[in-house]
Design an enzyme around this catalytic site. Structure first.
Site, short mmCIF file in Angstrom:
data_model
loop_
_atom_site.label_atom_id
_atom_site.label_comp_id
_atom_site.label_asym_id
_atom_site.label_seq_id
_atom_site.Cartn_x
_atom_site.Cartn_y
_atom_site.Cartn_z
N TRP A 4 13.96 -20.86 29.11
CA TRP A 4 13.85 -20.42 27.71
C TRP A 4 14.95 -19.41 27.37
O TRP A 4 15.52 -19.45 26.28
CB TRP A 4 12.47 -19.86 27.41
CG TRP A 4 11.41 -20.90 27.51
CD1 TRP A 4 10.37 -20.94 28.40
CD2 TRP A 4 11.28 -22.09 26.71
NE1 TRP A 4 9.61 -22.07 28.19
CE2 TRP A 4 10.15 -22.79 27.18
CE3 TRP A 4 12.02 -22.64 25.65
CZ2 TRP A 4 9.73 -24.00 26.61
CZ3 TRP A 4 11.60 -23.85 25.10
CH2 TRP A 4 10.47 -24.51 25.58
N ASP A 49 11.74 -12.34 23.80
CA ASP A 49 10.87 -13.49 23.58
C ASP A 49 9.59 -13.25 24.39
O ASP A 49 9.63 -13.22 25.62
CB ASP A 49 11.60 -14.76 24.06
CG ASP A 49 10.73 -16.01 24.00
OD1 ASP A 49 9.54 -15.93 23.66
OD2 ASP A 49 11.27 -17.10 24.30
N LYS A 84 0.67 -20.27 23.16
CA LYS A 84 0.28 -19.97 24.53
C LYS A 84 -0.92 -19.03 24.58
O LYS A 84 -1.87 -19.29 25.28
CB LYS A 84 1.45 -19.36 25.29
CG LYS A 84 2.37 -20.44 25.86
CD LYS A 84 3.71 -20.53 25.29
CE LYS A 84 4.33 -21.88 25.61
NZ LYS A 84 5.75 -21.86 25.28
C1 LIG Z 1 6.93 -22.22 24.99
C2 LIG Z 1 8.02 -21.25 24.94
C3 LIG Z 1 9.05 -21.35 23.99
C4 LIG Z 1 9.15 -22.50 23.02
O1 LIG Z 1 8.17 -22.47 22.06
P1 LIG Z 1 8.20 -23.54 20.85
O2 LIG Z 1 7.16 -22.98 19.94
O3 LIG Z 1 7.84 -24.84 21.45
O4 LIG Z 1 9.54 -23.54 20.26
C5 LIG Z 1 10.00 -20.36 23.96
N1 LIG Z 1 9.97 -19.33 24.81
C6 LIG Z 1 9.01 -19.21 25.75
C7 LIG Z 1 9.02 -18.04 26.67
C8 LIG Z 1 8.01 -20.16 25.84
O5 LIG Z 1 7.05 -20.04 26.77
#
Ligand SMILES: *Cc1c(COP(=O)(O)O)cnc(C)c1O
Length: 359
Positions: free
Chosen positions: A101, A171, A195
């Site tokens: 990511w 993030d 998540k």
């Molecule tokens: C799942 C995830 C993403 C991507 O999320 P989307 O909503 O599918 O764009 C980005 N960063 C991390 C750390 C993730 O776990």
């Protein structure tokens, strides 16, 4: 009704109480005669829902007044572009690459300016968090970027990098609201909600007000400007109304449980059960350096592909779902976000012990 223990990395489990409340309000939200997904986002009822969601989020996290909380669309991945488009005024930013990511965000930023990789853990398949206490950070970068919990590899920052005065962008998709955070250490943090908080598609970004600027990179679409969303209370266009409502229910659920300090203790207890067993097992092994082990995503291996396939299949037959590791790493991964009850982890470990005895 039979609910499984869902160890999926995302979309993931939601608290049962939240799902039940949503179900009970589905046909008639609090006397409005309609469901939340059918009502105008400009109406009084919905206005109450989004305002309360934001207010509770602020309380839970402890967001100071000089930070905006934005409900945005396009998931976390859209933020990979919004961050550089809005913040990369010098066209230079530093990235710490600790997984896929972070790498995706780094590659996206490279489309808009000079993205500089100042640290990485790719040399050991992202199984650790690099020492970020004294990194070589060019003076003129606009920000330092991290991915705080690496969903795929199961590592997590427990100490934030020393950014040497630069703005920190993080993030937090996969450890969102899993433990208290010190908001003032960040310029921006954001996460997709699927998540730990709600249904996929929605991202929440928390951004310090002075970083919300008019002079974004030329060509930045209106929808990708933080300012437009900040100025319009996340309602420039139709927001993800229903998702925001569910997030609001999850915020209330977290508050009832004592907030982020309490959920952190619960998450630590859950993770400990699994890691303790992985440490003692002769069959299963964790893949991450001990001090960097994520409280949310726990990858582990047997080292024998056939036996791993057998384990995953047998686990599924016993109600432990989605334990297959990410397609790029193989093995297994148990994602144990806020809504995973401790019994789910206890029962999984019992199942693993049983599997070990038989093999
Ligand atoms: C799942 C995830 C993403 C991507 O999320 P989307 O909503 O599918 O764009 C980005 N960063 C991390 C750390 C993730 O776990």
């Amino acid at each position: 009704m039979s609910r499984v223990y869902n160890f999926s990395a995302g979309p993931a489990m939601l608290p049962e109480e939240v799902l039940q409340q949503a179900a009970s309000e589905m046909m008639d939200y609090q006397g409005s005669g309609m469901s939340v997904m059918e009502m105008s986002h400009r109406g009084k009822v919905y206005d109450g829902i989004i305002k309360k969601a934001e207010e509770n989020f602020r309380k839970l996290v402890g967001v100071p007044d000089n930070y905006k909380v934005l409900f945005l669309q396009g998931g976390a991945s859209t933020q990979f572009a919004m961050i550089p488009m809005n913040l990369m005024v010098n066209r230079k930013a530093a990235y710490i690459v600790t997984g896929q990511w972070a790498k995706k965000a780094y590659q996206e930023a490279a489309m808009y300016g000079e993205a500089i990789k100042i640290a990485s853990s790719e040399d050991k398949t992202f199984s650790y968090i690099p020492d970020c206490s004294d990194l070589d950070i060019p003076e003129d970068v606009d920000y330092v970027y991290i991915c705080e919990n690496n969903t795929i590899y199961g590592t997590e920052y427990f100490t934030l990098p020393n950014t040497k005065g630069h703005i920190l962008v993080s993030d937090v998709s996969s450890n969102f609201l899993s433990r208290p955070i010190d908001v003032e250490k960040y310029g921006v943090f954001f996460g997709g909600v699927q998540k730990n908080i709600g249904p996929a598609g929605l991202a929440i970004a928390v951004i310090r007000e002075d970083l919300i600027r008019e002079d974004v990179l030329p060509g930045t679409p209106t929808m990708l400007r933080y300012k437009i969303h900040a100025d319009n209370g996340s309602m420039y266009n139709t927001p993800s109304c229903y998702n925001i409502y569910i997030c609001g229910l999850v915020f209330e659920w977290l508050m009832k449980r004592g907030g982020l300090t309490e959920i952190e203790k619960y998450n630590q207890a859950k993770a400990k059960i699994l890691y303790d067993y992985l440490d003692e097992s002769k069959l299963f092994k964790g893949t991450v350096r001990r001090e960097d082990r994520s409280l949310m995503n726990v990858p582990f291996v047997i080292g024998d592909k056939d036996m791993e396939a057998e384990f995953i299949k047998s686990a599924e037959a016993n109600g432990f779902i989605a334990l297959k590791g990410h397609r790029t790493v193989g093995g297994m991964r148990a994602s144990i976000y806020n809504a995973m009850p401790i019994e789910g982890v206890q029962k999984l470990v019992e199942f693993m012990k049983d599997f070990e005895v038989k093999h």
